[in-house]
Design an enzyme around this catalytic site. Structure first.
Site, PDB file in Angstrom:
ATOM      1  N   LYS A  93       0.865  -1.187   0.000  1.00 51.46           N
ATOM      2  CA  LYS A  93       0.000   0.000   0.000  1.00 51.46           C
ATOM      3  C   LYS A  93       0.898   1.232   0.000  1.00 51.46           C
ATOM      4  O   LYS A  93       1.822   1.347   0.829  1.00 51.46           O
ATOM      5  CB  LYS A  93      -0.911   0.021   1.229  1.00 51.46           C
TER       6      LYS A  93
ATOM      7  N   THR B 284      -3.525  -5.338   0.773  1.00 50.16           N
ATOM      8  CA  THR B 284      -2.922  -4.010   1.021  1.00 50.16           C
ATOM      9  C   THR B 284      -3.817  -3.218   1.960  1.00 50.16           C
ATOM     10  O   THR B 284      -3.350  -2.352   2.688  1.00 50.16           O
ATOM     11  CB  THR B 284      -2.710  -3.259  -0.314  1.00 50.16           C
TER      12      THR B 284
ATOM     13  N   ARG C 213      28.558  32.954  -9.000  1.00 48.44           N
ATOM     14  CA  ARG C 213      27.225  32.651  -9.525  1.00 48.44           C
ATOM     15  C   ARG C 213      26.271  32.343  -8.389  1.00 48.44           C
ATOM     16  O   ARG C 213      26.699  32.086  -7.256  1.00 48.44           O
ATOM     17  CB  ARG C 213      27.296  31.472 -10.488  1.00 48.44           C
TER      18      ARG C 213
ATOM     19  N   GLN D 194      29.289  19.185  -7.452  1.00 50.83           N
ATOM     20  CA  GLN D 194      29.975  17.925  -7.145  1.00 50.83           C
ATOM     21  C   GLN D 194      30.914  18.072  -5.938  1.00 50.83           C
ATOM     22  O   GLN D 194      30.904  17.224  -5.035  1.00 50.83           O
ATOM     23  CB  GLN D 194      30.783  17.448  -8.358  1.00 50.83           C
TER      24      GLN D 194
ATOM     25  N   HIS E 103      19.206  26.372 -12.027  1.00 52.02           N
ATOM     26  CA  HIS E 103      20.015  27.446 -12.602  1.00 52.02           C
ATOM     27  C   HIS E 103      19.325  28.810 -12.568  1.00 52.02           C
ATOM     28  O   HIS E 103      18.097  28.899 -12.729  1.00 52.02           O
ATOM     29  CB  HIS E 103      20.339  27.097 -14.064  1.00 52.02           C
TER      30      HIS E 103
END
Ligand SMILES: O=c1[nH]c(=O)c2nn[nH]c2[nH]1
Length: 296
Positions: free
Chosen positions: A10, A58, A177, A229, A257
Site C-alpha cells: 500500500k 494491502t 554565480r 559535485q 540554474h
C-alpha cells in the site's frame, strides 16, 4: 516466461498522530506521515495462478499501519519504520521481507507572545524528513534516514570554471554565480540485528538527522563552491565523520540554474559578470548531481 521479481503493498498511507506529553498533558505533539509498505515472499502464485491465498491485502497493511501507530511510538520515524516492518515478517511466515518508506511532513511548534504554544504548529516549508527500513525474515533491519525537498539558494560563494571546452560548449565560465538546489540526502546506518538493537540505538536517529541537516546547511553556506559535485562530497565526508553508525551517505542535487540577463542592448546597461543583479530563474532543464560516499 517466469516471475523474476514481485513486491506489492500500500502506498500513500496517510496519518497524523497526536501525542500528549507524559508530564504536562496540556503539551501536545503532532506527527504527520505518508507511508509506503511493500512486502516480498512466497507470493508468486497470486501472480502466476490467480491464487489469492498468500495475499496479505494491502487494505490490511493500511489497517495495520494505523493500529501500530496507535500502539507504538511513531517518532523517530526510523524506529516506527522498524516496528512496522518487523511486524509483517514476524506475523506472516511466508513474508520474507518488508520494506517501509516513511515521509514525515513538517509541523513546527510556533510561539505566541514569545512562548512556544502547547498545541499550535505551522508548516514551515515542504521539506520532509524520510526514513526507510528493510526488514528480512531473519529480523535484520537495514535502516536509512533522509531529508528531501529542502530548497536552498546562495547568492554568491559559488564558481564554475575549468571544465571541458569543445565545439559543444557555450556555458561561460564564472567565478561568482547563484547556486540553488533542493537537498535530497539519504544516510544509511550499519545493519541492525533486530528491532531490539534498533531500540537500543534510537538516540542515534534524531542525532543523525539533526547532524546531517546542520552539516548540509552549514557546508552549503560556507563552502566556496567549485561545483555542486565538490560541495556534495564535502557534505558527505563531514556527515560520515560526525556519525560512527552511518556507513554511507548519498545526495541527489538538482542544479536549479539562475542565468544572467544581458541588458547591454538597453543604453549599455551592465547586468552581467560583476554587474549581474537581475537573473532569469530556469525551471528546466536542470543539472542533476548525484553521488554516494562510503567509508574506506
Ligand atoms: O556545479 C556544476 N556542475 C556541473 O557539472 C555543471 N554543468 N553545468 N553547470 C554545472 N554546474
Amino acid at each position: 516466461v517466469k516471475l523474476s521479481a514481485a513486491r506489492y503493498g500500500k502506498d500513500n498511507i496517510r496519518l497524523l498522530k497526536v501525542e500528549r506529553d507524559a508530564t504536562n498533558p496540556k503539551l501536545q505533539y503532532v506527527y504527520e506521515f505518508t507511508i509506503r509498505v511493500m512486502l516480498e515472499g512466497h507470493i508468486a502464485s497470486a501472480y502466476t495462478h490467480a491464487d489469492n491465498s498468500p495475499v496479505v491485502t494491502t487494505d490490511s497493511m493500511k489497517n495495520t499501519t494505523h493500529i501500530l501507530a496507535k500502539k507504538n511510538p511513531v517518532s523517530p520515524p526510523e524506529l516506527f519504520a522498524s516496528i512496522l516492518g518487523t511486524h509483517f515478517v514476524t506475523t506472516y511466515d511466508h513474508i520474507q521481507k518488508a520494506l517501509v518508506h516513511i515521509v514525515q511532513h513538517r509541523w513546527t511548534r510556533y510561539a505566541v507572545d514569545g512562548v512556544p504554544h502547547e498545541h499550535s504548529f505551522l508548516r514551515d516549508g515542504e521539506e520532509v524528513r524520510v526514513a526507510d527500513a528493510e526488514v528480512d525474515e531473519s529480523g535484520e533491519i537495514l535502516l536509512s534516514g533522509g531529508i528531501a525537498d529542502l530548497l536552498v539558494l546562495k547568492s554568491t560563494g559559488s564558481a564554475f570554471y575549468g571544465y571541458i571546452q569543445d565545439k559543444y560548449t557555450t556555458l561561460p565560465e564564472t567565478w561568482d554565480r547563484i547556486m540553488s538546489t533542493a537537498i535530497d540526502s539519504t544516510w544509511t546506518f550499519k545493519p541492525f540485528e533486530n528491532l531490539e538493537a534498533v531500540r537500543s540505538a534510537v538516540d542515534n536517529f534524531e542525532e543523525g538527522y539533526q547532524s546531517a541537516r546542520n552539516i548540509t546547511l552549514k557546508t552549503f553556506a560556507l563552502d566556496d563552491s567549485a561545483s555542486v559535485q565538490a560541495t556534495l562530497f564535502k557534505m558527505c565526508k563531514l556527515i560520515l565523520a560526525a556519525n560512527s553508525l552511518i556507513t554511507d551517505v548519498k545526495y541527489a542535487l538538482p542544479n536549479k540554474h539562475y542565468f544572467e540577463i544581458d541588458l547591454s542592448w538597453f543604453e549599455g546597461l551592465k547586468n552581467t559578470g560583476a554587474d549581474a543583479q537581475v537573473y532569469a530563474p530556469q525551471s528546466n532543464p536542470n543539472g542533476l548531481i548525484t553521488a554516494t560516499v562510503s567509508r574506506d
